[in-house]
Each structure stands twice: as structure tokens, then as C-alpha cells.
Design a protein around this motif. Sequence first.
Motif, mmCIF file in Angstrom:
data_model
loop_
_atom_site.group_PDB
_atom_site.id
_atom_site.type_symbol
_atom_site.label_atom_id
_atom_site.label_comp_id
_atom_site.label_asym_id
_atom_site.label_seq_id
_atom_site.Cartn_x
_atom_site.Cartn_y
_atom_site.Cartn_z
ATOM 1 N N ILE A 102 -28.013 -1.968 2.681
ATOM 2 C CA ILE A 102 -26.807 -2.064 3.517
ATOM 3 C C ILE A 102 -25.865 -3.133 2.964
ATOM 4 N N GLY A 103 -26.411 -4.285 2.571
ATOM 5 C CA GLY A 103 -25.583 -5.341 1.990
ATOM 6 C C GLY A 103 -24.886 -4.888 0.721
ATOM 7 N N VAL A 104 -25.622 -4.227 -0.159
ATOM 8 C CA VAL A 104 -25.047 -3.708 -1.409
ATOM 9 C C VAL A 104 -23.991 -2.649 -1.093
ATOM 10 N N PHE A 105 -24.346 -1.712 -0.248
ATOM 11 C CA PHE A 105 -23.471 -0.590 0.088
ATOM 12 C C PHE A 105 -22.141 -1.059 0.675
ATOM 13 N N MET A 106 -22.194 -1.994 1.610
ATOM 14 C CA MET A 106 -20.959 -2.443 2.249
ATOM 15 C C MET A 106 -20.039 -3.152 1.259
ATOM 16 N N VAL A 107 -20.595 -3.921 0.340
ATOM 17 C CA VAL A 107 -19.749 -4.548 -0.677
ATOM 18 C C VAL A 107 -19.118 -3.478 -1.563
ATOM 19 N N VAL A 108 -19.912 -2.523 -1.979
ATOM 20 C CA VAL A 108 -19.400 -1.480 -2.871
ATOM 21 C C VAL A 108 -18.278 -0.689 -2.202
ATOM 22 N N ILE A 109 -18.469 -0.264 -0.960
ATOM 23 C CA ILE A 109 -17.455 0.610 -0.348
ATOM 24 C C ILE A 109 -16.269 -0.149 0.238
ATOM 25 N N THR A 110 -16.403 -1.451 0.462
ATOM 26 C CA THR A 110 -15.266 -2.191 1.022
ATOM 27 C C THR A 110 -14.553 -3.052 -0.004
ATOM 28 N N GLU A 111 -15.233 -3.421 -1.089
ATOM 29 C CA GLU A 111 -14.624 -4.337 -2.051
ATOM 30 C C GLU A 111 -14.500 -3.774 -3.461
ATOM 31 N N ILE A 112 -15.261 -2.765 -3.803
ATOM 32 C CA ILE A 112 -15.297 -2.265 -5.174
ATOM 33 C C ILE A 112 -14.482 -0.985 -5.327
ATOM 34 N N ARG A 113 -14.785 0.006 -4.526
ATOM 35 C CA ARG A 113 -14.077 1.270 -4.693
ATOM 36 C C ARG A 113 -13.934 2.000 -3.371
ATOM 37 N N ALA A 114 -12.866 2.772 -3.295
ATOM 38 C CA ALA A 114 -12.640 3.611 -2.122
ATOM 39 C C ALA A 114 -13.568 4.819 -2.211
ATOM 40 N N VAL A 115 -14.098 5.209 -1.094
ATOM 41 C CA VAL A 115 -14.990 6.364 -1.057
ATOM 42 C C VAL A 115 -14.476 7.362 -0.029
ATOM 43 N N HIS A 116 -15.002 8.548 -0.091
ATOM 44 C CA HIS A 116 -14.651 9.593 0.875
ATOM 45 C C HIS A 116 -14.951 9.066 2.283
ATOM 46 N N PRO A 117 -14.116 9.397 3.262
ATOM 47 C CA PRO A 117 -14.330 8.887 4.623
ATOM 48 C C PRO A 117 -15.674 9.258 5.256
ATOM 49 N N LEU A 118 -16.355 10.258 4.736
ATOM 50 C CA LEU A 118 -17.646 10.648 5.317
ATOM 51 C C LEU A 118 -18.838 9.944 4.660
ATOM 52 N N VAL A 119 -18.602 9.191 3.577
ATOM 53 C CA VAL A 119 -19.714 8.507 2.904
ATOM 54 C C VAL A 119 -20.321 7.438 3.798
ATOM 55 N N ARG A 120 -19.491 6.629 4.415
ATOM 56 C CA ARG A 120 -20.011 5.551 5.259
ATOM 57 C C ARG A 120 -20.808 6.099 6.442
ATOM 58 N N PRO A 121 -20.283 7.089 7.208
ATOM 59 C CA PRO A 121 -21.116 7.607 8.297
ATOM 60 C C PRO A 121 -22.388 8.295 7.816
#
Length: 157
Positions: A69-88
Amino acid sequence: MTAPESLRVQTSAPPPPPWRAQTLVVTVVALGGGAGAAARYAASLWWPSAAGGFPWTTLWVNVAGCAVIGVFMVVITEIRAVHPLVRPFFGTGVLGGFTTFSTYAVDIRKLLETGHVGTGLAYLAATPLTALAAVWLGALSTRRLLGTTDTKGKESL
């Protein structure tokens, strides 16, 4: 000459009801949750905990999931934009289904009911502390590895 605003024919369809707008999100959360829960269950079959013993498998599943979760949140909020359904799908679904704080609570209750009070209290304290540390270390490690910083130019965390 144009018709008054109240007499004009509406050319666009009204927005869907709120529950319909969220159907796809609920679907991907459910699919991800099923995958995460299946992975957690598989871990409990591969590394079962002895009755009355420390529930190591549940602890390590929660720690591993929280680190991701820590890795994922940094990647999707600070590194690259992802599809809106990736986070859910991944964050809420897969990782929510994989981490298991409900099993954590049941394990504590079983340990206390069977007279393993010391083990139950150690587990009660160890799980949230190690889970929070795992999120923090996962995020910190990702930021350091990828060289991201906060808006003030200093490393985050």
C-alpha cells in the motif's frame, strides 16, 4: 427570436442516478477484493498457524499488504497518473481483500478465550505497529529509490 429558457428542449440526457455511476467502481473493487482474499486464504493454507500459537501468517500478510500500500500510493500519486479504476481495483479491492484486520480481531479473541493472554496481547500490539511501519517504510523506500520529493524540495517522510 429564441424560445425562453424554460421552454427550450433539453438536448442532453440527464445524468445517471448516483448508484449507476458507481457500478463499474463497485465491480472492480469486488473483483479485486476476491483476488486479494483468495491470495490471503492461500497464504493461510500454505503457512498455517498452530492453535494457541502466535498468528504469524496473518501478521505477515498484513505487513506485506501494508508495505505494498505504501509503495502503491507513492507510485499512483507522485510518480505517474493511472487509470481511474486502478486505485479502486488494486488499492481498495486487492490490497483490502489481502490485508485482513477482521481475521486479526478474530485471532485475538480466540487467543484470549483459550487462555493465551500474553500471546493475544503481544499480537494486539504488534500488528498495528508493524503494519503502520510497513506503510511508512514502503512509501519512504519508494521515494528514495525513485528520487521523488515533496513540494518543498525535501524528501517526503
